[in-house]
Design a protein around this motif. Structure first.
Motif, PDB file in Angstrom:
ATOM      1  N   ALA A 379       0.799  -1.226   0.000  1.00 23.53           N
ATOM      2  CA  ALA A 379       0.000   0.000   0.000  1.00 23.53           C
ATOM      3  C   ALA A 379       0.833   1.278   0.000  1.00 23.53           C
ATOM      4  O   ALA A 379       0.457   2.248  -0.673  1.00 23.53           O
ATOM      5  N   PRO A 380       1.946   1.351   0.729  1.00 27.60           N
ATOM      6  CA  PRO A 380       2.672   2.625   0.837  1.00 27.60           C
ATOM      7  C   PRO A 380       3.127   3.185  -0.511  1.00 27.60           C
ATOM      8  O   PRO A 380       3.441   2.440  -1.442  1.00 27.60           O
ATOM      9  N   GLY A 381       3.150   4.513  -0.575  1.00 30.36           N
ATOM     10  CA  GLY A 381       3.620   5.182  -1.776  1.00 30.36           C
ATOM     11  C   GLY A 381       2.552   5.387  -2.825  1.00 30.36           C
ATOM     12  O   GLY A 381       2.794   6.017  -3.857  1.00 30.36           O
ATOM     13  N   HIS A 382       1.387   4.844  -2.590  1.00 27.25           N
ATOM     14  CA  HIS A 382       0.267   5.010  -3.514  1.00 27.25           C
ATOM     15  C   HIS A 382      -0.981   5.346  -2.705  1.00 27.25           C
ATOM     16  O   HIS A 382      -0.995   5.241  -1.479  1.00 27.25           O
ATOM     17  N   SER A 383      -2.028   5.727  -3.409  1.00 26.96           N
ATOM     18  CA  SER A 383      -3.261   6.154  -2.754  1.00 26.96           C
ATOM     19  C   SER A 383      -4.454   5.475  -3.394  1.00 26.96           C
ATOM     20  O   SER A 383      -4.337   4.778  -4.413  1.00 26.96           O
ATOM     21  N   ALA A 404     -12.456   1.505  -8.103  1.00 28.47           N
ATOM     22  CA  ALA A 404     -11.841   2.082  -6.904  1.00 28.47           C
ATOM     23  C   ALA A 404     -11.280   1.040  -5.951  1.00 28.47           C
ATOM     24  O   ALA A 404     -10.503   1.372  -5.053  1.00 28.47           O
ATOM     25  N   GLN A 405     -11.678  -0.225  -6.135  1.00 25.96           N
ATOM     26  CA  GLN A 405     -11.225  -1.287  -5.223  1.00 25.96           C
ATOM     27  C   GLN A 405     -10.230  -2.192  -5.939  1.00 25.96           C
ATOM     28  O   GLN A 405     -10.548  -2.745  -6.993  1.00 25.96           O
ATOM     29  N   ALA A 406      -9.038  -2.354  -5.375  1.00 31.91           N
ATOM     30  CA  ALA A 406      -8.076  -3.287  -5.948  1.00 31.91           C
ATOM     31  C   ALA A 406      -8.688  -4.681  -5.969  1.00 31.91           C
ATOM     32  O   ALA A 406      -9.290  -5.111  -4.980  1.00 31.91           O
ATOM     33  N   PRO A 407      -8.593  -5.413  -7.084  1.00 31.18           N
ATOM     34  CA  PRO A 407      -9.198  -6.746  -7.149  1.00 31.18           C
ATOM     35  C   PRO A 407      -8.803  -7.626  -5.969  1.00 31.18           C
ATOM     36  O   PRO A 407      -7.624  -7.772  -5.647  1.00 31.18           O
ATOM     37  N   GLN A 408      -9.803  -8.180  -5.310  1.00 33.35           N
ATOM     38  CA  GLN A 408      -9.688  -9.086  -4.167  1.00 33.35           C
ATOM     39  C   GLN A 408      -9.141  -8.425  -2.904  1.00 33.35           C
ATOM     40  O   GLN A 408      -8.920  -9.099  -1.899  1.00 33.35           O
ATOM     41  N   LEU A 409      -8.950  -7.126  -2.917  1.00 31.18           N
ATOM     42  CA  LEU A 409      -8.481  -6.407  -1.725  1.00 31.18           C
ATOM     43  C   LEU A 409      -9.362  -5.185  -1.494  1.00 31.18           C
ATOM     44  O   LEU A 409      -8.893  -4.038  -1.532  1.00 31.18           O
ATOM     45  N   PRO A 410     -10.667  -5.386  -1.265  1.00 35.56           N
ATOM     46  CA  PRO A 410     -11.569  -4.242  -1.121  1.00 35.56           C
ATOM     47  C   PRO A 410     -11.270  -3.421   0.121  1.00 35.56           C
ATOM     48  O   PRO A 410     -10.892  -3.964   1.159  1.00 35.56           O
ATOM     49  N   PHE A 411     -11.400  -2.109  -0.019  1.00 39.71           N
ATOM     50  CA  PHE A 411     -11.248  -1.166   1.092  1.00 39.71           C
ATOM     51  C   PHE A 411      -9.883  -1.296   1.779  1.00 39.71           C
ATOM     52  O   PHE A 411      -9.750  -1.048   2.974  1.00 39.71           O
ATOM     53  N   GLN A 412      -8.839  -1.659   1.021  1.00 37.95           N
ATOM     54  CA  GLN A 412      -7.561  -1.958   1.657  1.00 37.95           C
ATOM     55  C   GLN A 412      -6.917  -0.720   2.276  1.00 37.95           C
ATOM     56  O   GLN A 412      -6.278  -0.824   3.326  1.00 37.95           O
ATOM     57  N   TYR A 413      -7.076   0.450   1.668  1.00 37.03           N
ATOM     58  CA  TYR A 413      -6.467   1.630   2.284  1.00 37.03           C
ATOM     59  C   TYR A 413      -7.123   1.993   3.610  1.00 37.03           C
ATOM     60  O   TYR A 413      -6.420   2.266   4.593  1.00 37.03           O
ATOM     61  N   PRO A 414      -8.458   1.989   3.720  1.00 31.32           N
ATOM     62  CA  PRO A 414      -9.050   2.179   5.052  1.00 31.32           C
ATOM     63  C   PRO A 414      -8.638   1.084   6.038  1.00 31.32           C
ATOM     64  O   PRO A 414      -8.418   1.349   7.223  1.00 31.32           O
ATOM     65  N   VAL A 415      -8.524  -0.153   5.554  1.00 26.38           N
ATOM     66  CA  VAL A 415      -8.054  -1.236   6.418  1.00 26.38           C
ATOM     67  C   VAL A 415      -6.662  -0.926   6.937  1.00 26.38           C
ATOM     68  O   VAL A 415      -6.360  -1.099   8.124  1.00 26.38           O
ATOM     69  N   CYS A 416      -5.787  -0.439   6.059  1.00 20.49           N
ATOM     70  CA  CYS A 416      -4.418  -0.146   6.470  1.00 20.49           C
ATOM     71  C   CYS A 416      -4.365   1.014   7.467  1.00 20.49           C
ATOM     72  O   CYS A 416      -3.483   1.055   8.328  1.00 20.49           O
ATOM     73  N   GLY A 417      -5.317   1.929   7.349  1.00 22.08           N
ATOM     74  CA  GLY A 417      -5.381   2.996   8.346  1.00 22.08           C
ATOM     75  C   GLY A 417      -5.668   2.459   9.728  1.00 22.08           C
ATOM     76  O   GLY A 417      -5.209   3.007  10.736  1.00 22.08           O
ATOM     77  N   ILE A 418      -6.413   1.374   9.801  1.00 19.18           N
ATOM     78  CA  ILE A 418      -6.710   0.712  11.074  1.00 19.18           C
ATOM     79  C   ILE A 418      -5.541  -0.171  11.508  1.00 19.18           C
ATOM     80  O   ILE A 418      -5.149  -0.175  12.675  1.00 19.18           O
ATOM     81  N   TRP A 419      -4.960  -0.906  10.558  1.00 20.41           N
ATOM     82  CA  TRP A 419      -3.932  -1.901  10.911  1.00 20.41           C
ATOM     83  C   TRP A 419      -2.669  -1.232  11.441  1.00 20.41           C
ATOM     84  O   TRP A 419      -2.002  -1.757  12.331  1.00 20.41           O
ATOM     85  N   ASN A 420      -2.304  -0.091  10.851  1.00 23.85           N
ATOM     86  CA  ASN A 420      -1.276   0.788  11.413  1.00 23.85           C
ATOM     87  C   ASN A 420       0.057   0.073  11.649  1.00 23.85           C
ATOM     88  O   ASN A 420       0.529  -0.067  12.788  1.00 23.85           O
ATOM     89  N   VAL A 421       0.672  -0.387  10.557  1.00 25.91           N
ATOM     90  CA  VAL A 421       2.017  -0.954  10.647  1.00 25.91           C
ATOM     91  C   VAL A 421       2.981  -0.054   9.878  1.00 25.91           C
ATOM     92  O   VAL A 421       2.572   0.759   9.048  1.00 25.91           O
ATOM     93  N   ALA A 422       4.254  -0.214  10.157  1.00 23.25           N
ATOM     94  CA  ALA A 422       5.266   0.665   9.583  1.00 23.25           C
ATOM     95  C   ALA A 422       5.444   0.419   8.090  1.00 23.25           C
ATOM     96  O   ALA A 422       5.291  -0.699   7.597  1.00 23.25           O
ATOM     97  N   ASP A 423       5.782   1.478   7.375  1.00 22.85           N
ATOM     98  CA  ASP A 423       6.041   1.445   5.945  1.00 22.85           C
ATOM     99  C   ASP A 423       7.345   0.672   5.685  1.00 22.85           C
ATOM    100  O   ASP A 423       8.411   1.043   6.172  1.00 22.85           O
ATOM    101  N   ARG A 424       7.250  -0.398   4.895  1.00 23.63           N
ATOM    102  CA  ARG A 424       8.423  -1.207   4.549  1.00 23.63           C
ATOM    103  C   ARG A 424       8.659  -1.246   3.036  1.00 23.63           C
ATOM    104  O   ARG A 424       9.404  -2.099   2.539  1.00 23.63           O
TER     105      ARG A 424
END
Length: 516
Positions: A379-383, A404-424
């Protein structure tokens, strides 16, 4: 890895790259929960019973199993350790080769042990020992990053619009609840990443006292294998990667190009067969028409799941249609017929495939591992805008709500806002340059990891052979006897050119033709 009523190998690939669920039946702890903080100890392998799987796996009856104990986070000396389930499956040959093959599964997050029957049927243990280890956080590991909350949402979601606001709200609630539960257990979500996964496999080889071995991975397992080859090349005799997810390229917007390439190849193969071309003359136009129509006017149907049971309320909209195709339901050979039926008012094939999602194996898929890797590395580096633009580039006539939804990964950016792990991303998006003998296998019908991406990977592997199998989708080897022969030839003599003669005569099989 959940298997939903399609052919064996395609079924095994449904959740690879999630795009790209301790659960009932998990092995009993060999020593309670993960070890508390203390002095950092060397990784060790402890023999133990094989896991109790939800479905019997014959190969585990005679396998030697146990747990590899490693640090949860290698950047924190003295931290707690985790235990990863391992199975060693003997070769069937009387005089097996000295170097085993270690398997790296797709996902991330799928049940690795569930793949064993496909590996055995493909001959992976014919001439050499097969070693299978569940990637950290998977089923049968301690801890297991399963999210039953997400499984329950997935079962319920078949009755919701794929990209509906209610689906988004319920999914984010499930992710929030899962994260809170895992963190309360003391799990360091930042430690579940591809770098640590690769180090686990390096530690496994050392702990088992294996001088050299061969590596075989598919889907996300190719991403892991390339990372492993880059960071821990010692002891690797040869590496084979199947359905390539190149570590330097995989992002959320990337998924749209892969999906479009696979669908385009399926439609082109139909157009190359006179009977299919005559019966289904404009599949790209038909798909666009149906995506637009269903997104504007979703169907709500009471559908009996394929395996029986009570009818379930099922919503079929444009996003659901696209994602069923990505999940190989229906299979590529049946896709033209299914789209034709849909266009003539019969949605049964797609509706049944959607209804199958209402039956979930709760707690067997490690959604926590999926989210830690997707949110740190893809996810990082893109929106969200980048995902939408990538979708528009390949399907300019489709509704934005689908794109608007990456195939098979719906709502992944909002999910990542919740998951909150470091950018690798900077750590992980690195090409692997190597002279270790390599085999790169792709299928033309792959709608998860487009076959063309293998070229960029192979260019950096100076002693590589690339093989393209026509008419095969994601996870090629279990579906193609020819690919199995090529793989066996490669592992037998990796420094020589593998025997690829069977590939020349291959062509996509006939498509299903239904009367007008």
């Amino acid at each position: 890895m959940a298997k939903h009523g399609v052919n064996a190998a395609a079924a095994a690939a449904l959740v690879c790259l999630a795009a790209f669920g301790a659960a009932p039946g998990a092995a009993a702890s060999p020593g309670g929960p993960s070890s508390p903080p203390g002095p950092t100890a060397a990784p060790r392998f402890t023999p133990g019973p094989c896991p109790k799987t939800s479905e019997p796996i014959e190969a585990l009856d005679t396998a030697r199993c146990g747990f590899l104990e490693v640090p949860e986070n290698r950047s924190r000396p003295g931290g707690r350790t985790i235990k990863l389930a391992v199975a060693r499956i003997a070769a069937t040959a009387r005089e097996p080769a000295a170097e085993p093959v270690v398997f790296m599964a797709g996902g991330p997050g799928s049940d690795t042990f569930d793949d064993i029957p496909f590996l055995v049927a493909s001959g992976l243990n014919k001439d050499r020992e097969l070693i299978v280890m569940a990637q950290r956080g998977n089923l049968h590991d301690l801890p297991n990053l399963a999210c039953p909350e997400v499984d329950r949402f997935n079962a319920r979601s078949v009755g919701l619009g794929y990209d509906a606001q209610q689906a988004k709200r319920l999914m984010l609630k499930a992710v929030t609840d899962c994260r809170a539960r895992l963190v309360a257990q003391g799990i360091d979500l930042n430690a579940y990443n591809t770098t640590e996964n690769a180090a686990d496999f390096a530690d496994l080889r050392t702990a088992l006292h294996i001088p050299r071995w061969n590596v075989y991975g598919y889907s996300y397992g190719t991403n892991l294998a390339l990372t492993y080859l880059r960071l821990h090349p010692e002891g690797i005799r040869a590496v084979a990667i199947d359905s390539v997810a190149p570590s330097q390229f995989v992002t959320l917007p990337w998924t749209w190009g892969s999906t479009a390439e696979g669908i385009r190849n399926i439609f082109a193969a139909c157009a190359a067969q006179p009977a299919c071309k005559d019966r289904y003359p404009d599949l790209p136009g038909l798909l666009t028409e149906q995506v637009r129509k269903l997104e504007a006017h979703p169907l709500t149907l009471d559908v009996t799941p394929p395996d029986g049971g009570k009818p379930v309320s099922t919503v079929l909209d444009g996003g659901a249609l696209l994602n069923l195709i990505v999940a190989f339901t229906p299979r590529p050979k049946d896709l033209p017929a299914a789209l034709d039926e849909l266009g003539r008012g019969n949605p049964e094939r797609f509706a049944q495939a959607r209804a199958a999602g209402s039956v979930q194996k709760t707690g067997e898929f490690a959604h926590g591992l999926t989210n830690s890797i997707a949110c740190a590395e893809w996810a990082p580096g893109h929106s969200e805008t980048d995902v939408l633009e990538a979708g528009r580039k390949v399907y300019p006539q489709w509704p934005d709500t689908v794109l608007a939804q990456a195939p098979q990964l719906p709502f992944q950016y909002p999910v990542c806002g919740i998951w909150n792990v470091a950018d690798r991303a900077e750590i992980q998006r690195v090409p692997t340059v190597s002279a270790v003998p390599a085999l790169v296998v792709s299928g033309t019908f792959d709608v998860k990891t487009g076959a063309s991406w293998a070229k960029g990977v192979a260019r950096n592997l100076s002693r590589s052979t690339s093989v393209l199998i026509p008419g095969i989708g994601h996870w090629v080897v279990p579906q193609s006897p020819c690919a199995q022969r090529v793989l066996a030839s490669f592992f037998a003599r990796p420094t020589a050119a593998p025997d690829t003669s069977c590939v020349d005569a291959l062509a996509p099989g006939p498509f299903t033709i239904i009367p007008k």
